[in-house]
Design an enzyme around this catalytic site. Structure first.
Site, PDB file in Angstrom:
ATOM      1  N   ASP A   1      -6.621  -5.122   7.199  1.00 41.13           N
ATOM      2  CA  ASP A   1      -6.676  -4.359   5.950  1.00 41.13           C
ATOM      3  C   ASP A   1      -6.375  -5.268   4.757  1.00 41.13           C
ATOM      4  OD1 ASP A   1      -6.805  -1.528   4.887  1.00 41.13           O
ATOM      5  OD2 ASP A   1      -4.824  -2.062   4.138  1.00 41.13           O
TER       6      ASP A   1
ATOM      7  N   GLU B   1     -11.247  -7.196   6.170  1.00 37.90           N
ATOM      8  CA  GLU B   1     -11.662  -6.440   4.994  1.00 37.90           C
ATOM      9  C   GLU B   1     -11.284  -7.309   3.798  1.00 37.90           C
ATOM     10  OE1 GLU B   1     -10.844  -2.368   2.421  1.00 37.90           O
ATOM     11  OE2 GLU B   1      -9.212  -3.501   3.279  1.00 37.90           O
TER      12      GLU B   1
HETATM   13  C1  GLC Z   1      -8.012  -0.479   2.681  1.00 36.79           C
HETATM   14  C2  GLC Z   1      -8.233   0.793   3.469  1.00 36.79           C
HETATM   15  C3  GLC Z   1      -7.952   1.967   2.579  1.00 36.79           C
HETATM   16  C4  GLC Z   1      -6.530   1.895   2.111  1.00 36.79           C
HETATM   17  C5  GLC Z   1      -6.212   0.541   1.469  1.00 36.79           C
HETATM   18  C6  GLC Z   1      -4.731   0.330   1.353  1.00 36.79           C
HETATM   19  O1  GLC Z   1      -8.916  -0.625   1.642  1.00 36.79           O
HETATM   20  O2  GLC Z   1      -9.520   0.805   4.003  1.00 36.79           O
HETATM   21  O3  GLC Z   1      -8.207   3.180   3.227  1.00 36.79           O
HETATM   22  O4  GLC Z   1      -6.293   2.914   1.188  1.00 36.79           O
HETATM   23  O5  GLC Z   1      -6.699  -0.526   2.219  1.00 36.79           O
HETATM   24  O6  GLC Z   1      -4.153   0.095   2.595  1.00 36.79           O
END
Ligand code: GLC
Ligand code: CA
Length: 537
Positions: free
Chosen positions: A215, A277
Site C-alpha cells: 500500500d 501501489e
Molecule cells: C491505498 C488504498 C486505499 C487507502 C490508502 C491509504 O491507496 O488502496 O484504499 O485508502 O492507500 O491506506
C-alpha cells in the site's frame, strides 16, 4: 516461437497471473453479521476455482477500527475478529492452495491504525521518547504550539496534522498523517519500524502467503532530516518533484526498504512476491520498483480512468508494454479496484466487457476486482450509509469510494442476494437481480461465463505466446476510433469500439466474443458493434 521464456507454475507464477481482488468485508458473509469473512471466502473457493483465476489478493484482513476500510491496521500479525481467526486464515490458505490458487495479502507500511499498540504507547509517552520516534510527532508553531507544524494537506483533506493531548492533560504535540487522523504515518528512519515489518513479512510468509500488495509504496520515506518538515498546501501532484528528491513521494531512499524486503522474500521457496501501489511520475520511475533486487510488479493505473477510445487505449497500452520491456518486466493491468468507480459504471456494461476481453489477451498480469466478472455497476449509497473517510473529511463534497465496495450478489430474487442472512454493511441494489452468480452461472451469454471462457482460453492460448504486434488496418483504425487490434502468436484480437459492425479481412477460428454474433466467411470476419473477438489461426 515465443520471445519470452517463462517458468510458469513456479518462481515466476505471478508474471502472467490473473489476480482476483477480494475486499473481504464485501465478498461473502458466513455468520450472518452482515460483514463478509474468511469462512465466506472458504465457502466460495469452488466459485474461484471455476472462474479460473491464478491468485487472490486480499485487501486488509487485520484488526482495525475501520476508519479507512481496514487500511488503518491495529495489529499487523493478526486477523480482524469480525473476519475470523488466524486458524481460519490458515484454513483459507490451505483451501485456496489445494485448488492451485495463490494468495497475496495487503501490507500497509506507510501508516498504522491509531489503535496500534505503538501509537497508543506513543500517546502515553513523553515528547522526545523512543515511543514517539516511531511516528512523526512535532511541536506546533505559535506561542503555545497551537499552530500546526506545517501546511501539509492530507490525501483525504484537509490538514495532515492532528494535535494530541499529552498524558498530563495539556494540549500537546502534533502527528503527521497523509491519510485520515486514524492513520498516523510511521517514521521509516526508525530502525524498529523497519525491523518490525520484516518480522511481519516473515510471519505471513511462514504461514504460506505467496505475495504482498504494498500500500502507498512510494510514500514511506519522508524528508525529515535536520528539523525539516514537508509543506504542501494542496494535493496538487504538479507540485511533486520527480527526481527522487521530493519531500514525500518516490524518494530515492524508499528503494533501500524494498531491497531489504526482497532479501526476506528470497528466503522462501518459491520466493514470495510483491506488487507495488506506487503513484509516480514520469512513468519510467515505476520501473525502479521492479529492479531485480526490489519488488516484482508495479500497478499500472492508466486503465482505471481511460476513456473507451482507441487512440488513448493504444497509447497507454503500447507505452506500458514498451516501458516494462525496457527492464525485462511485463505490465500489470487493472480495470477496477476498491478505490475507483467500477468499470461497468464508468464506460458502460457492453464496453467494459469488450475492454476486459481485450485486456485479458495482453501480455503481463491482470488484476480483476471481485464483481467485475459479473459486470457489476457501482452501488447507489444513501449518504447516511456512507463509510469512506473521504466523504466525511471533505464534508460530503466528495462522495468517496463506497459505491465500488458494495457486497457481491450471489443468489435469490431479493437483496441482499445470498451475501448474508443478516443485514449487509452496505446496501445491495434490488436492480442487481439479474446479475447474481446464480442467474449468470447458467446463462452462456453472461458476463460471468465470458470471464470463465476468457480465463480458460487465455491460459491455453495466450500465456507464453509472445509479444504484441499491433494490427494496422487502412479503413478502420485508431484514428477514427473504430478498431483496435493486435496479434500474439497465433491469436488475433480485434476490438470494435464503434456502434456499427466492422468487416475485416482475416480468417481463423473464433475462440470467444464479448457480445453479439460474429459472421465469418470467405476470408472475412464481421465484428459486432462494441465487441471484442479472439481468433485462432
Ligand atoms: C491505498 C488504498 C486505499 C487507502 C490508502 C491509504 O491507496 O488502496 O484504499 O485508502 O492507500 O491506506
Ligand atoms: Ca461475517
Amino acid at each position: 516461437m515465443s520471445e519470452f521464456t517463462f517458468l510458469t507454475g513456479s518462481e515466476d507464477w505471478w508474471r502472467q497471473a490473473v489476480v482476483y481482488q477480494i475486499y473481504p468485508r464485501s465478498f461473502a458473509d458466513a455468520n450472518g453479521d452482515g460483514i463478509g469473512d474468511l469462512k465466506g471466502i472458504i465457502s466460495r473457493v469452488p466459485y474461484l476455482k471455476a472462474l479460473g483465476i491464478d491468485a487472490v489478493w486480499l485487501s486488509p484482513h487485520y484488526p482495525s477500527a475501520l476508519a479507512d476500510g481496514g487500511y488503518d491496521v491495529d495489529d499487523y500479525r493478526n486477523v480482524d475478529p469480525r473476519l475470523g481467526t488466524l486458524a481460519e486464515f490458515d484454513e483459507m490458505i490451505d483451501a485456496l492452495h489445494a485448488e492451485g490458487i495463490r494468495v497475496i495479502i495487503d501490507i500497509v507500511p506507510n501508516h498504522s491504525g491509531s489503535g496500534h499498540v505503538w501509537f497508543q504507547e506513543a500517546l502515553r509517552s513523553p515528547k522526545g521518547s523512543p515511543a514517539r520516534d516511531r511516528y512523526i510527532f512535532r511541536d506546533g508553531k505559535g506561542e503555545n504550539g497551537e499552530i500546526r507544524p506545517s501546511e501539509l494537506v492530507s490525501h483525504f483533506g484537509p490538514t495532515a496534522w492532528t494535535r494530541i493531548t499529552e498524558p498530563d492533560g495539556t494540549p500537546g504535540q502534533w502527528y503527521m498523517h497523509l491519510f485520515a487522523p486514524e492513520q498516523p504515518d510511521f517514521n521509516w528512519d526508525n530502525p524498529e519500524v523497519r525491523e518490525d515489518f520484516l518480522k511481519t513479512l516473515r510471519f505471513w510468509s511462514d504461514r504460506g502467503v505467496d505475495g504482498y500488495r504494498v500500500d502507498v509504496a512510494h510514500a514511506l520515506v519522508k524528508n525529515l532530516a535536520n528539523g525539516h518538515l514537508p509543506e504542501r498546501a494542496s494535493y496538487d501532484l504538479s507540485l511533486v518533484k520527480h527526481d527522487g528528491s521530493d519531500d514525500l513521494f518516490d524518494r530515492d531512499e524508499v528503494h533501500d526498504i524494498y531491497r531489504s524486503w526482497r532479501k526476506v522474500f528470497n528466503e522462501y521457496n518459491p520466493p514470495r512476491m510483491a506488487v507495488a501501489e506506487a503513484w509516480v511520475h514520469p512513468p519510467v520511475n515505476a520501473t525502479r520498483y521492479v529492479r531485480s533486487d526490489e519488488l516484482h510488479q508495479v500497478f499500472n493505473f492508466d486503465l482505471l480512468d481511460a476513456a473507451f477510445n482507441a487512440q488513448q487505449l493504444y497509447g497507454l497500452m503500447s507505452a506500458a508494454i514498451d516501458l516494462m520491456k525496457s527492464v525485462g518486466a511485463l505490465p500489470t493491468w487493472a480495470l477496477s479496484n476498491h478505490d475507483s468507480p467500477r468499470v461497468a459504471s464508468r464506460i458502460g456494461e457492453v464496453q467494459s466487457r469488450a475492454l476486459a476481453l481485450f485486456v485479458l489477451a495482453l501480455p503481463g498480469s491482470c488484476y480483476v476486482y471481485a464483481g467485475q466478472e459479473l459486470g457489476l455497476p457501482d452501488g447507489v449509497i444513501p449518504d447516511e450509509a456512507r463509510q469512506d473517510p473521504i466523504y466525511f473529511r471533505t464534508k460530503g463534497t466528495q462522495k468517496g469510494r463506497d459505491g465500488a465496495r458494495v457486497p457481491l450478489p450471489w443468489s435469490g430474487e431479493a437483496a441482499p442476494f445470498g451475501f448474508t442472512s443478516g443485514s449487509p454493511w452496505l446496501p445491495l441494489q434490488e436492480s442487481w437481480k439479474e446479475l447474481t452468480v446464480e442467474k449468470q452461472d447458467t446463462d452462456p451469454k453472461s458476463s460471468l461465463n465470458l470471464y470463465r471462457s476468457a480465463l480458460n482460453l487465455r491460459a491455453e492460448h495466450l500465456v507464453d505466446n509472445g509479444e504484441v504486434q499491433w494490427i494496422e488496418s487502412p479503413e478502420h483504425g485508431r484514428k477514427n476510433n473504430s478498431l483496435l487490434a493486435f496479434k500474439r502468436g497465433n491469436v488475433s484480437i480485434y476490438m470494435n469500439l464503434s456502434d456499427t459492425p466492422i468487416e475485416v479481412e482475416v480468417s481463423g477460428k473464433l475462440l470467444v466474443v464479448s457480445a453479439g454474433i460474429v459472421d465469418g466467411r470467405d476470408g472475412k470476419v464481421t465484428i459486432p458493434p462494441v465487441s471484442t473477438i479472439w481468433l485462432h489461426h
